[in-house]
Write a protein that holds these residues in place. Structure first.
Motif, mmCIF file in Angstrom:
data_model
loop_
_atom_site.group_PDB
_atom_site.id
_atom_site.type_symbol
_atom_site.label_atom_id
_atom_site.label_comp_id
_atom_site.label_asym_id
_atom_site.label_seq_id
_atom_site.Cartn_x
_atom_site.Cartn_y
_atom_site.Cartn_z
ATOM 1 N N ASN A 21 -34.375 -26.388 -58.041
ATOM 2 C CA ASN A 21 -34.832 -26.357 -56.664
ATOM 3 C C ASN A 21 -35.882 -27.437 -56.452
ATOM 4 O OD1 ASN A 21 -33.505 -23.774 -55.682
ATOM 5 N ND2 ASN A 21 -34.609 -23.027 -57.461
ATOM 6 N N GLU A 22 -36.103 -27.769 -55.204
ATOM 7 C CA GLU A 22 -37.116 -28.756 -54.880
ATOM 8 C C GLU A 22 -38.502 -28.202 -55.209
ATOM 9 O OE1 GLU A 22 -36.756 -29.968 -50.860
ATOM 10 O OE2 GLU A 22 -34.724 -30.761 -51.081
ATOM 11 N N THR A 25 -40.571 -25.018 -53.688
ATOM 12 C CA THR A 25 -39.657 -24.010 -53.147
ATOM 13 C C THR A 25 -40.043 -22.612 -53.612
ATOM 14 O OG1 THR A 25 -37.811 -25.574 -53.110
ATOM 15 C CG2 THR A 25 -37.258 -23.241 -53.048
ATOM 16 N N THR A 27 -38.560 -18.722 -53.786
ATOM 17 C CA THR A 27 -37.273 -18.024 -53.720
ATOM 18 C C THR A 27 -37.444 -16.537 -54.005
ATOM 19 O OG1 THR A 27 -36.814 -18.488 -56.063
ATOM 20 C CG2 THR A 27 -35.963 -20.056 -54.434
ATOM 21 N N PRO A 201 -33.598 -18.833 -50.884
ATOM 22 C CA PRO A 201 -34.801 -19.624 -50.566
ATOM 23 C C PRO A 201 -35.524 -19.018 -49.366
ATOM 24 C CG PRO A 201 -32.824 -20.761 -49.848
ATOM 25 C CD PRO A 201 -32.359 -19.564 -50.588
ATOM 26 N N LYS A 203 -38.810 -20.370 -48.530
ATOM 27 C CA LYS A 203 -39.785 -21.355 -48.047
ATOM 28 C C LYS A 203 -39.380 -22.728 -48.523
ATOM 29 C CE LYS A 203 -44.685 -22.555 -48.193
ATOM 30 N NZ LYS A 203 -46.014 -22.226 -48.761
#
Length: 203
Positions: A21-22, A25, A27, A201, A203
């Protein structure tokens, strides 16, 4: 043959890309699965199969590393037996695993952490007779049982995340504090846990 390996490499690269994930992030992963639980001390025992269910909150610190915390309802204990008696110890916990996650490759993540567990329920059966395992119980043979309300375990494991955000997680939770004392012998929890979750996700 070269085309085959090229296709395999493309597929694995695609899977790996979905597994990370970026940075930054947040989750949420609801999950459900099963436990195969046992305890030390008992010379002859079998695994107790039980439910594991809850949700995990994760935060991506860097592309290859995240931290997570979860709340999991976990059915644990053991099935103990000897030539004189048969019994089942049913210990249910609210486990709070705090995990460091290293994203290795191809959707595979390596996990290690620390897990406090709060005892929610403690029951047992001895030769078919049910009993509550309170803070200072005595079984029908005069053995003292001292239940610990809080335990600590070391979870280690591996997970696989698909491109559709399904997460297959296998862990081994190693008890590092005693869950109970039986006839003055320290007994810790050991649990194999397999869960399936869906990462969302938030945010």
């Amino acid at each position: 043959m070269k085309k085959f390996f090229a296709i395999v490499a493309l597929v694995l690269t695609s899977i790996s890309g979905f597994a990370q994930n970026e940075v930054g992030t947040l989750t949420l992963t609801p999950k459900i699965g099963i436990n195969a639980a046992n305890m030390s001390t008992f010379e002859k025992s079998d695994y107790r199969i039980g439910l594991a269910a809850g949700a995990e909150l994760g935060y991506q610190i860097i592309p290859d590393f995240s931290v997570s915390i979860a709340a999991l309802y976990s059915q644990q204990g053991t099935k103990a037996h000897s030539e004189w008696s048969e019994g089942t110890i049913k210990l249910d916990y609210l486990n709070i695993p705090i995990i460091a996650n290293y994203y290795w490759d191809y959707g595979i993540t390596l996990k290690v952490g620390l897990q406090p567990g709060i005892n929610l329920n403690a029951k047992g059966t001895i030769n078919g007779k049910e009993c509550d395992l309170d803070d200072a119980a005595i079984d029908e043979y005069g053995n003292g049982i001292l239940l610990r309300p809080v335990t600590v375990s070391l979870p280690v494991g591996i997970s696989y995340e698909t491109k559709n955000n399904l997460v297959f997680d296998l862990r081994y939770n190693i008890g590092i504090t005693d869950a109970m004392k039986f006839n003055n012998k320290r007994s810790t929890n050991f649990v194999f846990q397999f869960t399936v979750g869906y990462k969302l996700p938030i945010k």
